[in-house]
Scaffold this active site. Structure first.
Site, PDB file in Angstrom:
ATOM      1  N   SER A  58       0.848  -1.191   0.000  1.00 47.67           N
ATOM      2  CA  SER A  58       0.000   0.000   0.000  1.00 47.67           C
ATOM      3  C   SER A  58       0.882   1.239   0.000  1.00 47.67           C
ATOM      4  O   SER A  58       2.029   1.189   0.468  1.00 47.67           O
ATOM      5  CB  SER A  58      -0.893  -0.001   1.247  1.00 47.67           C
ATOM      6  OG  SER A  58      -1.534   1.245   1.424  1.00 47.67           O
TER       7      SER A  58
ATOM      8  N   TYR B 186      -0.489  -0.828  10.513  1.00 50.94           N
ATOM      9  CA  TYR B 186      -0.769  -1.172   9.113  1.00 50.94           C
ATOM     10  C   TYR B 186       0.336  -0.616   8.211  1.00 50.94           C
ATOM     11  O   TYR B 186       0.876  -1.310   7.343  1.00 50.94           O
ATOM     12  CB  TYR B 186      -2.132  -0.613   8.701  1.00 50.94           C
ATOM     13  CG  TYR B 186      -2.541  -0.981   7.292  1.00 50.94           C
ATOM     14  CD1 TYR B 186      -3.100  -2.221   7.018  1.00 50.94           C
ATOM     15  CD2 TYR B 186      -2.381  -0.080   6.239  1.00 50.94           C
ATOM     16  CE1 TYR B 186      -3.486  -2.561   5.730  1.00 50.94           C
ATOM     17  CE2 TYR B 186      -2.760  -0.420   4.955  1.00 50.94           C
ATOM     18  CZ  TYR B 186      -3.314  -1.651   4.704  1.00 50.94           C
ATOM     19  OH  TYR B 186      -3.690  -1.990   3.415  1.00 50.94           O
TER      20      TYR B 186
END
Length: 253
Positions: free
Chosen positions: A137, A147
């Site tokens: 990402s 994350y």
């Protein structure tokens, strides 16, 4: 025909990888926790494209299930030519308020499972050739809770592994989309309209997968779909982390 194994294949980017690869004639091994959605997708792809599709139910937060998937990747009698590490989930950004067991499971799925499956994939592919795609990402380029840290690990390791094992015929690519229309946000109880993210910042899953597959075929270690996110990543390298961390509190990617 080449065979691709895709984790997190029941929905979102995983299902889109499956559809685009099946359309190219690749046989598939689809991995996810539940079998209902996998069987539905498998039936669709067999009918539409005439490819062989194997369904493998596995929870990648469980070591025994990761081992089963790794053993399938290592099966020399039924070789895997492309591994797509896509399984993952998101948590609220407030690390201190999250249950630590949820955070540990998050780390296991995003990092440990991906590492174990890459280890099996590289060992099986070296010398004969193969590709590994790690779905990361743009969050991996900025500071934002665990994350971001997990995705940063995937990006960094993909860069090293691509340089190290390309000489043995194995390419490793981290695909780094931004905000993408998938079920990822819905599973967290969030809707795109409630993310505080402008419409033009959202990407289409088909475009992300198409560009990711193209960059992997070119042997690139990092793929950032869309020009606007390439610009954002370039800016993140020169802006102070305090600023990027503040901006990153909005939305989930």
């Amino acid at each position: 025909m080449p065979t691709a194994l895709i984790t997190g294949a029941s929905a979102g980017l995983g299902a889109e990888f499956a559809r685009q690869l099946a359309a190219k004639g690749a046989d598939l091994v689809l991995v996810a926790r539940g079998t209902d959605a996998l069987n539905t997708l498998a039936g669709e792809l067999r009918t539409q494209h005439g490819v062989a599709v194997e369904v493998l139910a596995a929870d990648l937060a469980q070591e025994s299930d990761v081992t089963r998937v790794a053993e399938r990747i290592a099966d020399a009698g039924h070789p895997i030519d492309l591994l797509v590490n896509n399984a993952g989930f998101g948590l609220p950004l407030q690390f201190a308020d999250n249950d630590i067991e949820d955070e540990v499971r998050h780390l296991r799925v995003h990092v440990e499972a991906s590492m174990r499956l890459m280890h099996a994939g590289i060992r099986a592919m070296r010398g004969r050739g193969g590709r590994i795609i790690n779905v990361a990402s743009v969050a991996g380029f900025i500071s934002r809770s665990t994350y971001s840290a997990c995705k940063s690990w995937l990006i960094g390791f993909s860069r090293w592994a691509n340089a190290e094992y390309s000489r043995e015929g194995v390419s490793v690519t981290a695909v780094c989309p931004g905000f993408t229309h998938t079920s990822f946000h819905a599973r967290m109880g969030l809707a795109p309209g409630h993310e505080g993210v402008p419409g033009p910042m959202w990407l289409d899953a088909a475009d992300v997968v198409r560009e990711g597959l193209r960059d992997a075929a070119r042997g690139r270690s990092v793929s950032i779909p869309s020009l606007r996110y390439k610009v954002i990543v370039a800016l993140s390298r020169v802006l102070p982390s305090s600023l990027t961390a503040g901006v990153a509190r909005r939305g989930r990617v």
